[in-house]
Structure formats: structure tokens, C-alpha cells
Scaffold this motif. Structure first.
Motif, PDB file in Angstrom:
ATOM      1  N   LYS A   4       0.836  -1.203   0.000  1.00  0.00           N
ATOM      2  CA  LYS A   4       0.000   0.000   0.000  1.00  0.00           C
ATOM      3  C   LYS A   4       0.862   1.240   0.000  1.00  0.00           C
ATOM      4  CE  LYS A   4      -4.118   1.867   0.435  1.00  0.00           C
ATOM      5  NZ  LYS A   4      -5.087   1.785  -0.607  1.00  0.00           N
ATOM      6  N   PHE A   5       0.514   2.199  -0.840  1.00  0.00           N
ATOM      7  CA  PHE A   5       1.117   3.525  -0.811  1.00  0.00           C
ATOM      8  C   PHE A   5      -0.013   4.502  -0.649  1.00  0.00           C
ATOM      9  CE2 PHE A   5       2.333   7.492  -2.917  1.00  0.00           C
ATOM     10  CZ  PHE A   5       3.426   7.823  -2.129  1.00  0.00           C
ATOM     11  N   SER A   6       0.035   5.302   0.409  1.00  0.00           N
ATOM     12  CA  SER A   6      -1.057   6.256   0.634  1.00  0.00           C
ATOM     13  C   SER A   6      -0.492   7.556   1.165  1.00  0.00           C
ATOM     14  CB  SER A   6      -2.074   5.678   1.611  1.00  0.00           C
ATOM     15  OG  SER A   6      -1.449   5.306   2.813  1.00  0.00           O
ATOM     16  N   GLY A   7      -0.349   8.512   0.272  1.00  0.00           N
ATOM     17  CA  GLY A   7       0.145   9.820   0.687  1.00  0.00           C
ATOM     18  C   GLY A   7       1.582   9.756   1.144  1.00  0.00           C
ATOM     19  N   ASP A   8       1.783   9.816   2.446  1.00  0.00           N
ATOM     20  CA  ASP A   8       3.150   9.819   2.972  1.00  0.00           C
ATOM     21  C   ASP A   8       3.502   8.504   3.667  1.00  0.00           C
ATOM     22  OD1 ASP A   8       1.608  10.015   5.193  1.00  0.00           O
ATOM     23  OD2 ASP A   8       2.653  11.703   6.065  1.00  0.00           O
ATOM     24  N   ALA A   9       2.732   7.450   3.435  1.00  0.00           N
ATOM     25  CA  ALA A   9       3.004   6.166   4.085  1.00  0.00           C
ATOM     26  C   ALA A   9       3.157   5.070   3.046  1.00  0.00           C
ATOM     27  CB  ALA A   9       1.874   5.811   5.046  1.00  0.00           C
ATOM     28  N   LEU A  10       4.019   4.124   3.346  1.00  0.00           N
ATOM     29  CA  LEU A  10       4.282   3.005   2.448  1.00  0.00           C
ATOM     30  C   LEU A  10       4.356   1.743   3.288  1.00  0.00           C
ATOM     31  CD1 LEU A  10       5.129   2.302  -0.528  1.00  0.00           C
ATOM     32  CD2 LEU A  10       7.477   2.584   0.235  1.00  0.00           C
ATOM     33  N   THR A  11       3.635   0.707   2.874  1.00  0.00           N
ATOM     34  CA  THR A  11       3.689  -0.584   3.561  1.00  0.00           C
ATOM     35  C   THR A  11       4.290  -1.607   2.615  1.00  0.00           C
ATOM     36  OG1 THR A  11       1.704  -0.043   4.822  1.00  0.00           O
ATOM     37  CG2 THR A  11       2.325  -2.356   4.720  1.00  0.00           C
ATOM     38  N   ILE A  12       5.363  -2.251   3.060  1.00  0.00           N
ATOM     39  CA  ILE A  12       6.049  -3.252   2.240  1.00  0.00           C
ATOM     40  C   ILE A  12       6.187  -4.523   3.061  1.00  0.00           C
ATOM     41  CG2 ILE A  12       8.166  -3.839   1.005  1.00  0.00           C
ATOM     42  CD1 ILE A  12       8.662  -0.849   0.652  1.00  0.00           C
ATOM     43  N   ILE A  13       5.955  -5.665   2.430  1.00  0.00           N
ATOM     44  CA  ILE A  13       6.095  -6.953   3.110  1.00  0.00           C
ATOM     45  C   ILE A  13       7.229  -7.729   2.457  1.00  0.00           C
ATOM     46  CG2 ILE A  13       4.980  -9.165   3.572  1.00  0.00           C
ATOM     47  CD1 ILE A  13       2.338  -7.690   3.742  1.00  0.00           C
ATOM     48  N   PHE A  14       8.115  -8.238   3.291  1.00  0.00           N
ATOM     49  CA  PHE A  14       9.190  -9.125   2.848  1.00  0.00           C
ATOM     50  C   PHE A  14       8.831 -10.515   3.350  1.00  0.00           C
ATOM     51  CE2 PHE A  14      11.085  -5.013   2.682  1.00  0.00           C
ATOM     52  CZ  PHE A  14      12.040  -5.080   1.692  1.00  0.00           C
ATOM     53  N   PRO A  15       8.305 -11.395   2.477  1.00  0.00           N
ATOM     54  CA  PRO A  15       7.870 -12.705   2.941  1.00  0.00           C
ATOM     55  C   PRO A  15       9.048 -13.562   3.404  1.00  0.00           C
ATOM     56  CG  PRO A  15       7.317 -12.367   0.610  1.00  0.00           C
ATOM     57  CD  PRO A  15       8.073 -11.177   1.067  1.00  0.00           C
ATOM     58  N   ALA A  16       8.812 -14.349   4.428  1.00  0.00           N
ATOM     59  CA  ALA A  16       9.827 -15.283   4.933  1.00  0.00           C
ATOM     60  C   ALA A  16       9.732 -16.563   4.120  1.00  0.00           C
ATOM     61  CB  ALA A  16       9.591 -15.556   6.419  1.00  0.00           C
ATOM     62  N   VAL A  17      10.657 -16.717   3.171  1.00  0.00           N
ATOM     63  CA  VAL A  17      10.662 -17.894   2.296  1.00  0.00           C
ATOM     64  C   VAL A  17      12.041 -18.550   2.332  1.00  0.00           C
ATOM     65  CG1 VAL A  17       8.884 -17.004   0.754  1.00  0.00           C
ATOM     66  CG2 VAL A  17      11.262 -16.502   0.282  1.00  0.00           C
ATOM     67  N   THR A  18      12.088 -19.828   2.025  1.00  0.00           N
ATOM     68  CA  THR A  18      13.377 -20.524   1.980  1.00  0.00           C
ATOM     69  C   THR A  18      14.087 -20.166   0.685  1.00  0.00           C
ATOM     70  OG1 THR A  18      12.364 -22.465   0.978  1.00  0.00           O
ATOM     71  CG2 THR A  18      12.574 -22.460   3.378  1.00  0.00           C
ATOM     72  N   GLU A  19      15.400 -20.216   0.714  1.00  0.00           N
ATOM     73  CA  GLU A  19      16.223 -19.872  -0.449  1.00  0.00           C
ATOM     74  C   GLU A  19      17.040 -21.096  -0.869  1.00  0.00           C
ATOM     75  OE1 GLU A  19      16.191 -17.079  -2.131  1.00  0.00           O
ATOM     76  OE2 GLU A  19      14.825 -16.024  -0.804  1.00  0.00           O
ATOM     77  N   GLU A  20      16.373 -22.133  -1.284  1.00  0.00           N
ATOM     78  CA  GLU A  20      17.054 -23.352  -1.715  1.00  0.00           C
ATOM     79  C   GLU A  20      17.865 -23.081  -2.978  1.00  0.00           C
ATOM     80  OE1 GLU A  20      17.065 -26.092   0.103  1.00  0.00           O
ATOM     81  OE2 GLU A  20      15.717 -25.136   1.525  1.00  0.00           O
ATOM     82  N   ILE A  76      11.506   5.613   9.537  1.00  0.00           N
ATOM     83  CA  ILE A  76      11.182   4.250   9.111  1.00  0.00           C
ATOM     84  C   ILE A  76      10.954   3.381  10.336  1.00  0.00           C
ATOM     85  CG2 ILE A  76      12.049   2.207   7.923  1.00  0.00           C
ATOM     86  CD1 ILE A  76      13.645   4.041   6.089  1.00  0.00           C
ATOM     87  N   GLY A  77       9.910   2.584  10.273  1.00  0.00           N
ATOM     88  CA  GLY A  77       9.649   1.578  11.300  1.00  0.00           C
ATOM     89  C   GLY A  77       9.726   0.201  10.668  1.00  0.00           C
ATOM     90  N   LEU A  78      10.220  -0.759  11.411  1.00  0.00           N
ATOM     91  CA  LEU A  78      10.373  -2.123  10.896  1.00  0.00           C
ATOM     92  C   LEU A  78       9.818  -3.084  11.933  1.00  0.00           C
ATOM     93  CD1 LEU A  78      11.658  -4.004   8.728  1.00  0.00           C
ATOM     94  CD2 LEU A  78      13.743  -3.942  10.082  1.00  0.00           C
ATOM     95  N   GLY A  79       8.946  -3.956  11.504  1.00  0.00           N
ATOM     96  CA  GLY A  79       8.377  -4.958  12.403  1.00  0.00           C
ATOM     97  C   GLY A  79       8.551  -6.339  11.819  1.00  0.00           C
ATOM     98  N   CYS A  80       8.442  -7.340  12.673  1.00  0.00           N
ATOM     99  CA  CYS A  80       8.626  -8.717  12.228  1.00  0.00           C
ATOM    100  C   CYS A  80       7.590  -9.600  12.922  1.00  0.00           C
ATOM    101  CB  CYS A  80      10.036  -9.172  12.576  1.00  0.00           C
ATOM    102  SG  CYS A  80      10.350 -10.901  12.165  1.00  0.00           S
ATOM    103  N   GLY A  81       6.983 -10.492  12.168  1.00  0.00           N
ATOM    104  CA  GLY A  81       6.036 -11.428  12.737  1.00  0.00           C
ATOM    105  C   GLY A  81       4.816 -11.593  11.856  1.00  0.00           C
ATOM    106  N   PRO A  82       3.890 -12.402  12.316  1.00  0.00           N
ATOM    107  CA  PRO A  82       2.667 -12.620  11.540  1.00  0.00           C
ATOM    108  C   PRO A  82       1.888 -11.315  11.395  1.00  0.00           C
ATOM    109  CG  PRO A  82       2.835 -14.199  13.348  1.00  0.00           C
ATOM    110  CD  PRO A  82       3.925 -13.191  13.543  1.00  0.00           C
ATOM    111  N   ILE A  83       1.187 -11.175  10.286  1.00  0.00           N
ATOM    112  CA  ILE A  83       0.394  -9.972  10.065  1.00  0.00           C
ATOM    113  C   ILE A  83      -1.051 -10.349   9.795  1.00  0.00           C
ATOM    114  CG2 ILE A  83       2.311  -8.609   9.185  1.00  0.00           C
ATOM    115  CD1 ILE A  83       1.092  -9.013   6.388  1.00  0.00           C
ATOM    116  N   THR A  84      -1.921  -9.456  10.135  1.00  0.00           N
ATOM    117  CA  THR A  84      -3.333  -9.560   9.802  1.00  0.00           C
ATOM    118  C   THR A  84      -3.725  -8.233   9.175  1.00  0.00           C
ATOM    119  OG1 THR A  84      -3.732 -11.000  11.693  1.00  0.00           O
ATOM    120  CG2 THR A  84      -5.649  -9.922  10.711  1.00  0.00           C
ATOM    121  N   VAL A  85      -4.357  -8.288   8.020  1.00  0.00           N
ATOM    122  CA  VAL A  85      -4.778  -7.076   7.334  1.00  0.00           C
ATOM    123  C   VAL A  85      -6.281  -6.962   7.472  1.00  0.00           C
ATOM    124  CG1 VAL A  85      -4.878  -5.879   5.117  1.00  0.00           C
ATOM    125  CG2 VAL A  85      -2.858  -7.242   5.717  1.00  0.00           C
ATOM    126  N   LEU A  86      -6.730  -5.818   7.944  1.00  0.00           N
ATOM    127  CA  LEU A  86      -8.148  -5.553   8.119  1.00  0.00           C
ATOM    128  C   LEU A  86      -8.455  -4.206   7.499  1.00  0.00           C
ATOM    129  CD1 LEU A  86     -10.896  -6.202   9.475  1.00  0.00           C
ATOM    130  CD2 LEU A  86     -10.033  -4.966  11.472  1.00  0.00           C
TER     131      LEU A  86
END
Length: 96
Positions: A4-20, A76-86
Motif C-alpha cells: 500500500k502507498f497512501s500519501g506519505d506512508a508506504l507498507t512493504i512486506i518481505f515474505p519469509a521464504v526458503t532460499e534453496e 522508518i519503522g520495521l516490524g517482524c512477525g505474523p500480520i493480519t490485514v483488516l
């Protein structure tokens, strides 16, 4: 993924995936193997640092009434863990 990009905010998700099959998934040769969550945090942190380096105190080309430049202030804020979008309200579902 940019969610999501809204005005002055940006939400980016870096999925936790394996790198085989990737020799140095964190970018550092001879580094111990990282969990998918550690790799996502490393990549998100690197992205935050790069964005901050390039855009904090960026000269917007505008000037204040006193003639001094208007500079972009970036936080910038950075968080880690499960997310729920509502989403509350509106008719369109959130992108992503």
C-alpha cells in the motif's frame, strides 16, 4: 511486495521464504545459514537503510519563506512477525 502507498506512508512486506539453491542468500560469503525469518529481516533492514540513505534530507527543490531549502524528513519503522490485514469501510478490497 509493496502492499500500500497512501500519501506519505508506504507498507512493504518481505515474505519469509526458503532460499534453496542460492549460494549466499544474505549476500555475505561464508555466512552461516539463516532461517527464512532472519533472511526477511536482513533484507527489510537493508532496504530501510538504503531508502533512508537516499531520501533522508532530500532537497525537494522548494524553499521556505526565509529562503532555506525544504528537506524531506524520513522516518522508518520495521516490524517482524505474523500480520493480519483488516480494512474497514470502502468498497474496494486492499491491493496485494
Amino acid at each position: 511486495d509493496t502492499i500500500k502507498f497512501s500519501g506519505d506512508a508506504l507498507t512493504i512486506i518481505f515474505p519469509a521464504v526458503t532460499e534453496e539453491g542460492v549460494e549466499f542468500p544474505c549476500g555475505t560469503p561464508n555466512c552461516k545459514r539463516h532461517s527464512p525469518v532472519e533472511l526477511a529481516v536482513l533484507r527489510a533492514s537493508a532496504c530501510c537503510l538504503e531508502i533512508h540513505k537516499r531520501l533522508h534530507n532530500f532537497d525537494t527543490g522548494c524553499t521556505k519563506p526565509d529562503g532555506s531549502p525544504v528537506l524531506l524528513a524520513l522516518h522508518i519503522g520495521l516490524g517482524c512477525g505474523p500480520i493480519t490485514v483488516l480494512q474497514i469501510g470502502g468498497m474496494k478490497p486492499m491491493e496485494g
